[in-house]
Scaffold this active site. Structure first.
Site, PDB file in Angstrom:
ATOM      1  N   GLY A 242     -40.535 -51.986  17.347  1.00  0.00           N
ATOM      2  CA  GLY A 242     -39.768 -51.528  18.257  1.00  0.00           C
ATOM      3  C   GLY A 242     -40.915 -50.578  19.094  1.00  0.00           C
ATOM      4  O   GLY A 242     -40.772 -49.804  19.941  1.00  0.00           O
TER       5      GLY A 242
ATOM      6  N   CYS B  86     -44.058 -78.836  37.096  1.00  0.00           N
ATOM      7  CA  CYS B  86     -43.064 -79.252  38.069  1.00  0.00           C
ATOM      8  C   CYS B  86     -41.547 -78.475  37.678  1.00  0.00           C
ATOM      9  O   CYS B  86     -40.852 -79.265  37.115  1.00  0.00           O
ATOM     10  CB  CYS B  86     -42.835 -80.725  37.998  1.00  0.00           C
ATOM     11  SG  CYS B  86     -44.497 -81.214  39.031  1.00  0.00           S
ATOM     12  N   GLU B  87     -41.462 -77.264  37.945  1.00  0.00           N
ATOM     13  CA  GLU B  87     -40.331 -76.401  37.586  1.00  0.00           C
ATOM     14  C   GLU B  87     -40.837 -75.246  38.089  1.00  0.00           C
ATOM     15  O   GLU B  87     -42.084 -74.883  38.420  1.00  0.00           O
ATOM     16  CB  GLU B  87     -40.461 -76.307  36.221  1.00  0.00           C
ATOM     17  CG  GLU B  87     -39.389 -75.713  35.495  1.00  0.00           C
ATOM     18  CD  GLU B  87     -37.945 -75.826  35.962  1.00  0.00           C
ATOM     19  OE1 GLU B  87     -37.510 -75.208  36.787  1.00  0.00           O
ATOM     20  OE2 GLU B  87     -37.222 -76.832  35.371  1.00  0.00           O
TER      21      GLU B  87
ATOM     22  N   GLU C 243     -42.526 -53.039  10.613  1.00  0.00           N
ATOM     23  CA  GLU C 243     -42.956 -54.570  11.234  1.00  0.00           C
ATOM     24  C   GLU C 243     -43.654 -54.665  12.352  1.00  0.00           C
ATOM     25  O   GLU C 243     -42.868 -55.389  13.505  1.00  0.00           O
ATOM     26  CB  GLU C 243     -41.913 -55.326  10.967  1.00  0.00           C
ATOM     27  CG  GLU C 243     -41.178 -55.481   9.643  1.00  0.00           C
ATOM     28  CD  GLU C 243     -39.829 -56.146   9.731  1.00  0.00           C
ATOM     29  OE1 GLU C 243     -39.547 -56.321   8.172  1.00  0.00           O
ATOM     30  OE2 GLU C 243     -39.387 -56.305  10.600  1.00  0.00           O
ATOM     31  N   PRO C 244     -44.639 -53.908  12.876  1.00  0.00           N
ATOM     32  CA  PRO C 244     -45.027 -54.153  14.237  1.00  0.00           C
ATOM     33  C   PRO C 244     -45.697 -55.635  14.494  1.00  0.00           C
ATOM     34  O   PRO C 244     -46.549 -56.132  13.689  1.00  0.00           O
ATOM     35  CB  PRO C 244     -46.286 -53.144  14.208  1.00  0.00           C
ATOM     36  CG  PRO C 244     -46.546 -52.942  12.940  1.00  0.00           C
ATOM     37  CD  PRO C 244     -45.467 -53.487  12.023  1.00  0.00           C
ATOM     38  N   GLY C 245     -45.284 -56.270  15.626  1.00  0.00           N
ATOM     39  CA  GLY C 245     -45.865 -57.421  15.941  1.00  0.00           C
ATOM     40  C   GLY C 245     -46.906 -56.955  17.391  1.00  0.00           C
ATOM     41  O   GLY C 245     -48.084 -56.670  17.267  1.00  0.00           O
TER      42      GLY C 245
ATOM     43  N   TYR D  71     -47.016 -63.321  21.673  1.00  0.00           N
ATOM     44  CA  TYR D  71     -46.007 -64.363  22.044  1.00  0.00           C
ATOM     45  C   TYR D  71     -46.639 -64.915  23.608  1.00  0.00           C
ATOM     46  O   TYR D  71     -46.070 -65.189  24.328  1.00  0.00           O
ATOM     47  CB  TYR D  71     -44.640 -63.318  22.555  1.00  0.00           C
ATOM     48  CG  TYR D  71     -44.298 -62.565  21.566  1.00  0.00           C
ATOM     49  CD1 TYR D  71     -43.673 -63.154  20.250  1.00  0.00           C
ATOM     50  CD2 TYR D  71     -44.243 -61.166  21.521  1.00  0.00           C
ATOM     51  CE1 TYR D  71     -43.339 -62.310  19.262  1.00  0.00           C
ATOM     52  CE2 TYR D  71     -43.724 -60.569  20.561  1.00  0.00           C
ATOM     53  CZ  TYR D  71     -43.246 -61.076  19.487  1.00  0.00           C
ATOM     54  OH  TYR D  71     -42.868 -60.352  18.299  1.00  0.00           O
TER      55      TYR D  71
ATOM     56  N   TYR E   9     -38.721 -63.815  30.121  1.00  0.00           N
ATOM     57  CA  TYR E   9     -38.086 -62.282  29.726  1.00  0.00           C
ATOM     58  C   TYR E   9     -38.330 -61.377  31.040  1.00  0.00           C
ATOM     59  O   TYR E   9     -38.144 -60.225  31.145  1.00  0.00           O
ATOM     60  CB  TYR E   9     -38.983 -61.463  28.787  1.00  0.00           C
ATOM     61  CG  TYR E   9     -39.047 -62.197  27.421  1.00  0.00           C
ATOM     62  CD1 TYR E   9     -37.996 -62.248  26.728  1.00  0.00           C
ATOM     63  CD2 TYR E   9     -40.438 -62.553  26.872  1.00  0.00           C
ATOM     64  CE1 TYR E   9     -38.131 -62.784  25.468  1.00  0.00           C
ATOM     65  CE2 TYR E   9     -40.449 -63.391  25.595  1.00  0.00           C
ATOM     66  CZ  TYR E   9     -39.301 -63.451  25.034  1.00  0.00           C
ATOM     67  OH  TYR E   9     -39.380 -63.873  23.713  1.00  0.00           O
TER      68      TYR E   9
ATOM     69  N   ARG F 208     -43.589 -65.493  28.884  1.00  0.00           N
ATOM     70  CA  ARG F 208     -42.893 -64.307  28.765  1.00  0.00           C
ATOM     71  C   ARG F 208     -42.299 -63.863  30.278  1.00  0.00           C
ATOM     72  O   ARG F 208     -41.479 -63.287  30.707  1.00  0.00           O
ATOM     73  CB  ARG F 208     -44.074 -63.388  28.316  1.00  0.00           C
ATOM     74  CG  ARG F 208     -44.123 -63.512  26.987  1.00  0.00           C
ATOM     75  CD  ARG F 208     -44.855 -62.016  26.353  1.00  0.00           C
ATOM     76  NE  ARG F 208     -44.070 -61.096  25.916  1.00  0.00           N
ATOM     77  CZ  ARG F 208     -43.929 -60.228  26.744  1.00  0.00           C
ATOM     78  NH1 ARG F 208     -44.671 -59.896  27.644  1.00  0.00           N
ATOM     79  NH2 ARG F 208     -43.034 -59.131  26.605  1.00  0.00           N
TER      80      ARG F 208
HETATM   81  C1  LIG Z   1     -40.156 -60.215  16.055  1.00  0.00           C
HETATM   82  C2  LIG Z   1     -39.733 -59.204  14.857  1.00  0.00           C
HETATM   83  C3  LIG Z   1     -40.795 -58.058  14.783  1.00  0.00           C
HETATM   84  C4  LIG Z   1     -41.758 -57.576  15.765  1.00  0.00           C
HETATM   85  O1  LIG Z   1     -41.105 -57.025  17.067  1.00  0.00           O
HETATM   86  P1  LIG Z   1     -42.373 -56.613  18.070  1.00  0.00           P
HETATM   87  O2  LIG Z   1     -41.469 -56.171  19.178  1.00  0.00           O
HETATM   88  O3  LIG Z   1     -43.475 -57.726  18.311  1.00  0.00           O
HETATM   89  O4  LIG Z   1     -43.084 -55.569  17.394  1.00  0.00           O
HETATM   90  C5  LIG Z   1     -40.459 -57.240  13.695  1.00  0.00           C
HETATM   91  N1  LIG Z   1     -39.638 -57.525  12.845  1.00  0.00           N
HETATM   92  C6  LIG Z   1     -38.855 -58.702  12.920  1.00  0.00           C
HETATM   93  C7  LIG Z   1     -37.743 -58.960  11.857  1.00  0.00           C
HETATM   94  C8  LIG Z   1     -38.755 -59.367  13.985  1.00  0.00           C
HETATM   95  O5  LIG Z   1     -37.944 -60.517  13.953  1.00  0.00           O
END
Ligand SMILES: *Cc1c(COP(=O)(O)O)cnc(C)c1O
Length: 402
Positions: A220, A330-331, A261-263, A358, A304, A300
């Site tokens: 988050g 082509c879309e 869990e930062p992505g 992403y 989104y 994205r």
């Molecule tokens: C996608 C995901 C994240 C990472 O979310 P971000 O918005 O990229 O930080 C963390 N935990 C779980 C289980 C996820 O599926």
């Protein structure tokens, strides 16, 4: 820390376009922000690798000392290949079959179970012989308040906190050893209070699980996409979480780790997507820039309605004009409507910012186009970390029967 336009142009010249370019040191910078912000808590960070899984990125994140969060057994295998030991891997699959969960257990990683049937099956099969984590859905609503509501349970993720009694019943009868509780609301935190309210719910529930060693609060963490965008205030969040956890630990008389869990937070800003303007097309209403990419490479904006800042790095001093930037698929694939960009000419290089998370990861071969190359700047040197697809790749798994 950011790559310079010269570095981006150099990468485009050397490796062609479209190309994803990443800066390793930016990932380290983001990781350090998090570890510093949470230094007063017993915190561990698990990189949500679905954002970007190039093996070099995984190895780099591994070298920083971070842990990793995987959502498929193949991500788990990539993580092992990148050098993460099983105790540094969290496996959080969703709606997978029981075999995939068992495969995670067999590899010795942390297993996070997110539905009651699998929890029951795991308990019946393994009893207390393998510790597990349970993914809960705390039903936190976006927009500043959470609501424990039976009326709006519309997410497929996690086990509803209203089903806790059922969960307890399964644990009692199968002796499951629950060492972790997990939540991931998915929302981008602008207001850290939303997050803290979620934490409140989790801590309340945690008292019902005597074997707990960690609480995983998911992600988050927000990064700025626009210039005036706010990022999650991780320092403030860090000090609030530290206080709440310290008080809580005193209350329950034992220590708990807090996992995140930062992505996006780790890899969004490290990435740049460089494309070439193919054509400037003026219709009766609009000036389109058509680039040599599309939603097959960066979905994205279309998927989104995400905003990515776009810059013309070939004409930085050109007059600003208003363009709609579209792809060559082509879309309908519009990257941006009515953007002020320095005058674009054919063959100019445009850069999409925040392309690390992403971006490449969600690319495809739609329209039989080739997936782009990926380049990693490490210590100011550009390394090709993924070749551009070739024509042969399009046919690689096809079996000609005619
Ligand atoms: C996608 C995901 C994240 C990472 O979310 P971000 O918005 O990229 O930080 C963390 N935990 C779980 C289980 C996820 O599926």
């Amino acid at each position: 820390m950011a790559l310079s336009n010269e570095q981006l142009i150099a990468a485009a010249n050397e490796f062609g376009t479209p190309v994803y370019v990443y800066e390793a040191e930016k990932i380290a910078e983001q990781y350090n922000k998090l570890t510093t912000a949470f230094s007063k808590t017993n915190a561990r960070f698990f990189y949500a690798c679905k954002a970007l899984t190039n093996i070099n990125i995984l190895k780099y994140v591994q070298s920083l000392g971070a842990n990793i969060d995987c959502v498929s057994i193949y991500e788990v295998r990539l993580a092992l290949k990148a050098g993460f030991t099983p105790d540094r891997i969290m496996f959080t699959p969703n709606c997978v079959d029981f075999e995939e969960i068992v495969a995670g257990k067999d590899l010795g990683v942390h297993v996070n179970i997110d539905n009651i049937p699998m929890l029951e099956e795991f308990g019946n099969t393994f009893g207390n012989s393998y510790p597990i984590c349970i993914r809960l859905n705390p039903h936190i609503m976006a927009g500043g308040n959470y609501k424990i509501s039976t009326g709006h349970i519309d997410s497929k993720f996690g086990i509803s906190i209203h089903q806790l009694r059922h969960v307890e019943r399964i644990i009692e009868s199968t002796k499951l050893n629950v060492v972790g509780l997990h939540m991931h609301t998915g929302s981008e935190i602008k207001d850290i209070n939303v997050f803290l309210e979620g934490l409140d719910v989790m801590l309340d529930i945690a008292k019902r699980f005597p074997n707990l060693t960690f609480i995983d609060l998911g992600s988050g963490f927000k990064v700025p996409y626009k210039e005036d965008d706010v990022a999650t205030d991780v320092d403030q969040l860090g000090s609030r979480v530290a206080k709440i956890f310290n008080d809580y630990q005193k209350e329950i008389g034992k220590e708990l780790e807090v996992w995140f869990e930062p992505g996006k937070y780790l890899v969004s800003e490290c990435g740049y997507f460089v494309v070439k303007a193919n054509v400037i097309k003026t219709t009766t209403a609009t000036v389109f820039v058509g680039v040599n990419s599309g939603f097959n490479h960066l979905i994205r904006p279309m998927f989104y309605e995400a905003y990515h800042f776009i810059e013309n790095i070939s004409n930085l001093s050109g007059p600003e004009r208003i363009y709609t930037v579209v792809g060559n698929i082509c879309e309908t694939d519009t990257f941006a409507w009515d953007r002020k960009i320095n005058e674009v000419r054919e063959n100019d290089l445009l850069v999409f910012h925040n392309a690390g998370a992403y971006g490449f990861e969600m690319s495809s071969n739609f329209n039989s186009r080739l997936k782009p190359a990926e380049v990693l700047y490490l210590n100011n040197k550009a390394h090709l970390i993924r070749k551009r697809d070739t024509f042969e790749d399009l046919l690689k798994n096809e079996i000609e029967v005619l």
